[in-house]
Design an enzyme around this catalytic site. Structure first.
Site, mmCIF file in Angstrom:
data_model
loop_
_atom_site.group_PDB
_atom_site.id
_atom_site.type_symbol
_atom_site.label_atom_id
_atom_site.label_comp_id
_atom_site.label_asym_id
_atom_site.label_seq_id
_atom_site.Cartn_x
_atom_site.Cartn_y
_atom_site.Cartn_z
ATOM 1 N N LYS A 151 47.951 48.345 -26.475
ATOM 2 C CA LYS A 151 47.092 48.061 -27.630
ATOM 3 C C LYS A 151 46.485 49.322 -28.243
ATOM 4 C CE LYS A 151 45.866 43.333 -26.230
ATOM 5 N NZ LYS A 151 46.199 43.188 -24.810
ATOM 6 N N SER A 176 48.276 46.203 -21.215
ATOM 7 C CA SER A 176 47.478 46.207 -22.451
ATOM 8 C C SER A 176 47.131 47.597 -22.965
ATOM 9 C CB SER A 176 46.191 45.404 -22.246
ATOM 10 O OG SER A 176 46.471 44.022 -22.270
ATOM 11 N N SER A 207 40.368 43.064 -24.916
ATOM 12 C CA SER A 207 41.816 43.205 -24.764
ATOM 13 C C SER A 207 42.549 41.906 -25.078
ATOM 14 C CB SER A 207 42.161 43.670 -23.341
ATOM 15 O OG SER A 207 43.499 44.112 -23.260
#
Length: 376
Positions: free
Chosen positions: A53, A50, A110
């Site tokens: 992101k 993640s 997230s």
């Protein structure tokens, strides 16, 4: 001029600090200059989970700044976005949320489903958004990065490096500092608005450094069984901003401890020079223009990071400026630079630019100046 030196000298060598980092891949970067202070296998390709992101949030912030979207825009969640597995906030198909709420879901929790919903809102599809992610990565010089999705789900082709993560982290921290408003939220409730009615859902920050480390300002965690435990940890102390990237950590606790180790060492060894009071600029004579002179400006504020105990008061500034310039002249034309040196060695410079355009003088302009001079 402003000189910022931390109270304690560098007493730990970078090699020793890196040896104390348990994770296989790490890097520490100073944000204002992009100076790399320490690194460990920072160019080996890894799965980012993640931490991906960060690029997603960067493109969201750019879209907001460009007016392509607004924080209060209503986003309708697609069936595809709602189907995302992994970390999520359990958005339902056709549920509506604002851009700002979804951004909080991405930055704090997230959330994969929120990331995809925003990607679709900006680009129409996740695939088209991912193309923009890879274009931005190329613009930033992230040579070892290729994105396949916007949320970090494992894919053999979805790869980056610790260095490239630091580069995109620096970009969002330096040019979109408002991201801190979202990354530093510890806990917050959102309201799901669905066909079944409204109900609350709690967001909890995945970045435990927000509570554990007093200088923490963000930025993003990541984990999959393939990627291991990752974090891009930003922190600021005495106007020095650092980002520590840890990739492939063995567990959640060790990734945060590794980040703290790098950040503390960086704060201990950094001295930041910022020239907030540069040499005053004269007006520059213009030959053959409708105006005789043009005013000047600096392209930006010069800053430089030292890690070797250099006496920053020894920095010398020298102005190198064109004596006269010929019209026509465009606004923002480079006409010189302010050079910074230590012991005769240049450490950097700031460009000197024109503040206005100056058109070339015609016959009538010359006639006016001749008559005006005669009357005086």
């Amino acid at each position: 001029m402003m000189v910022i030196s931390l109270l304690f000298p560098m007493n730990v060598q970078a090699d020793q600090v890196v040896a104390d980092v348990a994770a296989p891949h790490a890097i520490l970067m100073e944000v204002s200059t992009g100076t790399v202070l320490m690194e460990k296998a920072a160019d080996e390709k890894v799965h980012p989970a993640s931490v991906t992101k960060i690029m997603t949030m960067l493109l969201i912030m750019e879209a907001l700044e460009q007016g392509k979207i607004a924080l209060n825009d209503t986003v309708t969640v697609s069936e595809y976005a709602a189907s995302m597995g992994g970390s999520q906030v359990y958005l339902e198909p056709y549920e509506t949320q604002t851009v700002e709420t979804l951004l909080k879901c991405v930055a704090v929790a997230s959330a994969n489903d929120a990331a995809v919903a925003l990607a679709e809102h900006i680009s129409g599809s996740e695939g088209d958004f991912v193309k923009k992610m890879n274009q931005k990565a190329a613009e930033l010089g992230m040579k070892n990065t290729h994105f396949v999705n916007c949320c970090g789900l494992d894919d053999d082709a979805h790869l980056t490096t610790a260095r490239d993560v630091a580069v995109m982290s620096r970009e969002i921290l330096k040019n979109h500092p408002q991201i801190h408003e979202y990354c530093t939220i510890w806990m917050e409730n959102i309201v799901h608005t669905t066909a079944r009615g409204d109900f609350e859902f709690g967001l909890s920050n995945t970045n435990k450094l927000i509570k554990q480390y007093e200088y923490a300002t963000g930025l993003k965690t990541g984990y999959t069984s393939v990627a291991g435990f990752c974090v891009s940890a930003s922190a600021k102390k005495d106007n020095i901003e650092l980002v520590a990237v840890i990739m492939g950590g063995a567990d959640s606790k060790s990734r945060f401890q590794d980040a703290i180790t790098l950040l503390n060492s960086g704060f201990a060894c950094c001295s930041l020079y910022q020239d907030t009071d540069p040499v005053p600029l004269p007006e520059l004579p213009v030959k053959g223009g409708v105006a005789d002179t043009v005013t000047l400006k600096y392209a930006g504020t010069f800053s430089y990071v030292f890690t070797d105990g250099t006496n920053l008061n020894q920095i010398e500034r020298t102005m190198e400026l064109t004596e006269e310039i010929q019209a026509p002249l465009e606004k923002g034309s480079e006409v010189g630079r302010l050079v910074y040196r230590i012991g005769g060695t240049e450490i950097g410079n700031t460009k000197i630019l024109t503040e206005q355009a100056v058109e070339q003088a015609g016959f009538s302009d010359h006639l006016f100046h001749t008559v005006h001079s005669f009357l005086l």
